[in-house]
Enzyme design. Structure first.
Site, PDB file in Angstrom:
ATOM      1  N   ASP A  41       2.973 -46.190  35.503  1.00 13.62           N
ATOM      2  CA  ASP A  41       4.433 -46.409  34.910  1.00 13.62           C
ATOM      3  C   ASP A  41       5.019 -47.309  36.071  1.00 13.62           C
ATOM      4  O   ASP A  41       6.474 -47.300  36.373  1.00 13.62           O
ATOM      5  CB  ASP A  41       5.342 -44.827  35.616  1.00 13.62           C
ATOM      6  CG  ASP A  41       4.745 -43.973  33.741  1.00 13.62           C
ATOM      7  OD1 ASP A  41       4.292 -44.707  32.997  1.00 13.62           O
ATOM      8  OD2 ASP A  41       4.003 -42.685  33.684  1.00 13.62           O
ATOM      9  N   GLU A  45      17.143 -32.483  36.507  1.00 15.57           N
ATOM     10  CA  GLU A  45      17.052 -32.511  38.020  1.00 15.57           C
ATOM     11  C   GLU A  45      17.706 -31.663  39.085  1.00 15.57           C
ATOM     12  O   GLU A  45      17.424 -30.903  39.578  1.00 15.57           O
ATOM     13  CB  GLU A  45      16.294 -34.030  38.570  1.00 15.57           C
ATOM     14  CG  GLU A  45      15.016 -34.503  37.670  1.00 15.57           C
ATOM     15  CD  GLU A  45      15.291 -35.201  36.735  1.00 15.57           C
ATOM     16  OE1 GLU A  45      15.126 -35.568  35.818  1.00 15.57           O
ATOM     17  OE2 GLU A  45      17.344 -35.383  36.504  1.00 15.57           O
ATOM     18  N   HIS A  91      47.212 -32.735  49.171  1.00 13.16           N
ATOM     19  CA  HIS A  91      46.103 -32.625  48.741  1.00 13.16           C
ATOM     20  C   HIS A  91      44.904 -32.570  50.391  1.00 13.16           C
ATOM     21  O   HIS A  91      44.381 -31.575  50.463  1.00 13.16           O
ATOM     22  CB  HIS A  91      45.320 -33.460  47.943  1.00 13.16           C
ATOM     23  CG  HIS A  91      44.039 -33.995  48.358  1.00 13.16           C
ATOM     24  ND1 HIS A  91      43.522 -32.868  47.522  1.00 13.16           N
ATOM     25  CD2 HIS A  91      42.538 -33.860  48.699  1.00 13.16           C
ATOM     26  CE1 HIS A  91      41.995 -32.610  46.622  1.00 13.16           C
ATOM     27  NE2 HIS A  91      41.438 -33.500  47.623  1.00 13.16           N
ATOM     28  N   SER A 110       3.329 -32.095  32.319  1.00 15.56           N
ATOM     29  CA  SER A 110       3.452 -33.055  33.552  1.00 15.56           C
ATOM     30  C   SER A 110       3.083 -32.286  34.898  1.00 15.56           C
ATOM     31  O   SER A 110       2.543 -32.049  35.735  1.00 15.56           O
ATOM     32  CB  SER A 110       3.965 -34.191  33.588  1.00 15.56           C
ATOM     33  OG  SER A 110       4.073 -34.836  32.910  1.00 15.56           O
ATOM     34  N   HIS A 121       2.938 -35.763  40.730  1.00  9.70           N
ATOM     35  CA  HIS A 121       3.113 -36.949  40.515  1.00  9.70           C
ATOM     36  C   HIS A 121       2.920 -38.173  41.717  1.00  9.70           C
ATOM     37  O   HIS A 121       4.685 -38.633  42.009  1.00  9.70           O
ATOM     38  CB  HIS A 121       3.853 -37.835  39.837  1.00  9.70           C
ATOM     39  CG  HIS A 121       2.949 -36.807  38.260  1.00  9.70           C
ATOM     40  ND1 HIS A 121       2.921 -35.762  37.782  1.00  9.70           N
ATOM     41  CD2 HIS A 121       2.736 -38.044  37.565  1.00  9.70           C
ATOM     42  CE1 HIS A 121       2.927 -35.601  37.073  1.00  9.70           C
ATOM     43  NE2 HIS A 121       2.469 -37.106  36.546  1.00  9.70           N
ATOM     44  N   GLY A 150      31.634 -27.514  48.229  1.00 10.21           N
ATOM     45  CA  GLY A 150      32.256 -28.406  49.347  1.00 10.21           C
ATOM     46  C   GLY A 150      31.936 -29.450  48.943  1.00 10.21           C
ATOM     47  O   GLY A 150      32.819 -30.709  48.159  1.00 10.21           O
ATOM     48  N   PRO A 151      30.005 -29.782  48.660  1.00  7.43           N
ATOM     49  CA  PRO A 151      30.044 -30.594  47.058  1.00  7.43           C
ATOM     50  C   PRO A 151      30.597 -30.676  46.372  1.00  7.43           C
ATOM     51  O   PRO A 151      29.683 -29.863  45.669  1.00  7.43           O
ATOM     52  CB  PRO A 151      28.570 -31.243  48.121  1.00  7.43           C
ATOM     53  CG  PRO A 151      28.462 -30.539  48.572  1.00  7.43           C
ATOM     54  CD  PRO A 151      29.362 -29.360  49.249  1.00  7.43           C
TER      55      PRO A 151
END
Length: 664
Positions: A469, A411, A260, A384, A461, A114-115
């Protein structure tokens, strides 16, 4: 014998009727892709309607999930446990046919879509899992894992950035059993897409290293069939570019955005029936059409042939066969519980003041020896996040026998690919990034929670503790966001023991994703009894207690537990009765019975302080309006970590002074 077009028209009729009955939905895509679906499902897809869980079935993903009546029609016609009444209940409360396909409702739905863009990305994960499982278990003459992953996707999926992340990686890794069909109909909700989507999509996918078959007539069965045959024969992932007419069969609305996302209307449906030569009433499929669509006999035959292959494999390789069955069933090794508990006990007996991200790596090292099903990874932050251990072996296009994926800076793609790996079966996937960048991946974690599947994320982190940072990389509201997501396990351990317990529970939890939140900086190990070690799994427990009933309770997580303990020691020395509660997982604590929660947080002790280097507002449910919260109310700053902790009030002095004000 019915013509292929007539069989495809059964999909069109059911899709029109289902959307009309619900008075909402998307008829255009199912009507436009019906011819492609008929060829794929009747001539190529290996599946067994009687056993949707057959391990070596081909996977089919409808990435353009708004066209859900397409897959519901296919499942019904093919003989899955999805009745005509289920189709009549499309989009109704508690039906098996929700508005977008949802995993766990109708049999044969491989993933919730769906997404847009996430379906193709899940499919990349499924194809990756197939290739890895085959590399780990197949032997010469025994191709026991050998199936394709097919995806339907539209312009919207390709506009979403996640499709770039996933398809780029799929090309790099050479996922040759991934075949995607682009529904090139030129229409999206706003109208004709050329005003906002004029990419040269075939060249885009060629640049990824895909095999591209351009300009296939999506309404020509022979052309579609030839394209699928060519795709299956090529060692690269394939994009089949199918030119279709949205709403095919609707005389007045096809080819426009009018079909649609809205019912066609009774008048237009009647016109479409006449145009298509479909003479049957709503939701009525003639027996001869059902007979030609029915895949039960062919599916049973295919699965029986595979079962015979597996028996031969098991006779030749009994150890591998038993291990494959264990992994496909999602079972942990027989020695898991005993060994895992011993590892945790040993950690408590051998204190180490280390960063919890390092404690996480140590847990991977210890648990990984028992778990060949681990499929790890990181979004280009392995040094990291500390997600590689001595047994990690990277996947490469020409060697898929490993257990670690270099996802690159992707990600969102990583997290949705992991959903596909989990849905495929045979692996326990874990990935990693900085906690701040879970924001890029948030919707894929939400989808894992919605689907009730395993997806373990290592988020390191975890606070202003990362220091210089600065606020772009310092999470503030992210922990609360994860905790507020239904069916999400969120853990922020304070030392190596809590870290190992959190990992153990994440590995065991098959029906939910887990966010493991770890520090960059070193943390002091806390003393515990064996009973306290057991209580860690309850999410919140008494770490340090007062003599007699407490007058003040300090609640802390992660790096702030050490601070709470030191403040409690000072307050105790000044005659105060202070309890320290470590609460690494609020959701786990909330699931405990009322008696346990009352024992840890007695309701008549209202003097409470929550201490966490995250957004403050989350903690009112535990401290009440009369309590205090030492947390973040702004974004961070760029400076050394110790200066930031002092600036934002994470000091013994501030905790002690806040406690005295509260007790005054």
């Amino acid at each position: 014998m019915s013509s292929r077009k007539h069989l495809a028209n059964a999909i069109r009729a059911l899709s029109m009727d289902g959307v009309q009955q619900a008075n909402s939905g998307h008829p255009g895509a199912p009507m436009g892709m019906a011819d492609i679906a008929e060829v794929l499902w009747r001539s190529h897809l290996n599946h067994n309607p009687a056993n949707p869980e057959w391990a070596d079935r081909d996977r089919f993903v409808l990435s353009n999930g708004h066209g859900s009546m397409l897959i519901y029609s296919l499942l019904h016609l093919s003989g899955y446990e999805l009745s005509i009444d289920d189709l009549k209940n499309f989009r109704q409360l508690h039906s098996k046919t929700p508005g977008h396909p949802e995993y766990g409702y109708a049999p044969g739905i491989e993933t919730t879509t769906g997404p847009l863009g996430q379906g193709i990305t899940n499919a990349v994960g499924m194809a990756l899992a197939e290739k890895a499982l085959a590399a780990q278990f197949n032997k010469e003459g025994h191709d026991i894992i050998d199936h394709f992953t097919y995806v339907f996707m539209g312009d919207g999926c390709l506009m979403e950035g996640i499709s770039h992340e996933a398809c780029s990686l799929a090309g790099t890794l050479g996922l040759g059993k991934l075949i995607a069909f682009w529904d090139d109909n030129g229409i999206s909700i706003d109208g004709h897409v050329e005003g906002w989507f004029s990419d040269d999509t075939p060249k885009r996918f060629e640049a990824y290293g895909w095999h591209v078959i351009p300009a296939v007539d999506g309404h020509d069965s022979d052309a579609i069939n030839a394209a699928i045959e060519a795709a299956k024969a090529d060692p690269r992932p394939t994009l089949i570019c199918t030119k279709t007419i949205i709403g095919f069969g609707s005389p007045n609305k096809s080819g426009s955005h009018d079909c649609h996302g809205a019912p066609l209307g009774a008048e237009e449906i009647a016109a479409a029936r006449e145009f298509l030569g479909w003479e049957h009433p709503a939701f009525e499929i003639p027996a001869d059409v059902y007979a030609e669509w029915d895949a039960k006999a062919a599916g049973a035959e295919k699965e029986a042939a595979w079962n015979a292959k597996f028996e031969a494999y098991a006779a030749a390789y009994p150890t591998e066969a038993a291990e494959l069955k264990r992994r496909l069933n999602g079972e942990l090794p027989a020695e898991w519980e005993e060994k895992a508990n011993q590892i945790i006990a040993d950690l408590q007996a051998n204190p180490a003041n280390i960063a919890s991200r390092k404690a996480s790596q140590n847990a991977l090292e210890a648990f990984g020896q028992m778990l060949p099903e681990f499929m790890g990874g990181s979004a280009d932050l392995a040094p990291s996040n500390l997600t590689m251990w001595s047994g990690s072996k990277s996947l490469e296009a020409n060697d898929f026998s490993g257990n670690y994926i270099h996802y690159g800076v992707r990600e969102f793609g990583m997290t949705a690919i992991m959903n596909g790996i989990a849905l495929h079966g045979g692996f326990v996937p874990y990935g990693a990034t900085f906690l701040m960048f879970m924001e890029y991946a948030r919707n894929a974690m939400r989808m894992a929670a919605l689907m009730k599947i395993q997806n373990i994320q290592v988020y390191t982190h975890d606070s202003i503790g990362l220091g210089e940072d600065g606020p772009t990389h310092q999470p503030v509201e992210q922990m609360a966001s994860l905790r507020l997501t239904p069916n999400m396990n969120t853990w922020r351990p304070c030392d190596q023991v809590e870290s190992a317990v959190a990992w153990k529970l994440a590995i065991e939890r098959k029906d939910a994703p887990t966010a493991l939140i770890f520090s960059r900086q070193n943390l002091a190990q806390q003393e515990r009894t064996a009973e306290q070690v057991t209580d860690i799994a309850k999410g919140g427990y008494i770490l340090k207690d007062s003599d007699g009933k407490p007058e003040l309770i300090l609640i802390a997580t992660g790096s702030e537990v050490e601070l709470a303990v030191k403040a409690a020691e000072q307050l105790t020395a000044e005659g105060k009765k202070v309890r320290v509660v470590s609460m690494p997982s609020t959701d786990a604590f909330d699931k405990q019975d009322a008696a346990y929660r009352e024992a840890v947080l007695p309701s008549d002790v209202t003097a409470r302080i929550a201490i966490e280097a995250g957004i403050a507002d989350f903690w009112y449910k535990y401290v009440g309006f009369d309590g205090r919260i030492i947390g973040m109310t702004t974004f961070g700053e760029s400076a050394p970590a110790d200066q930031l902790f002092e600036m934002f009030g994470f000091t013994v002095e501030n905790v002690v002074n806040t406690a005295k004000e509260l007790l005054a």
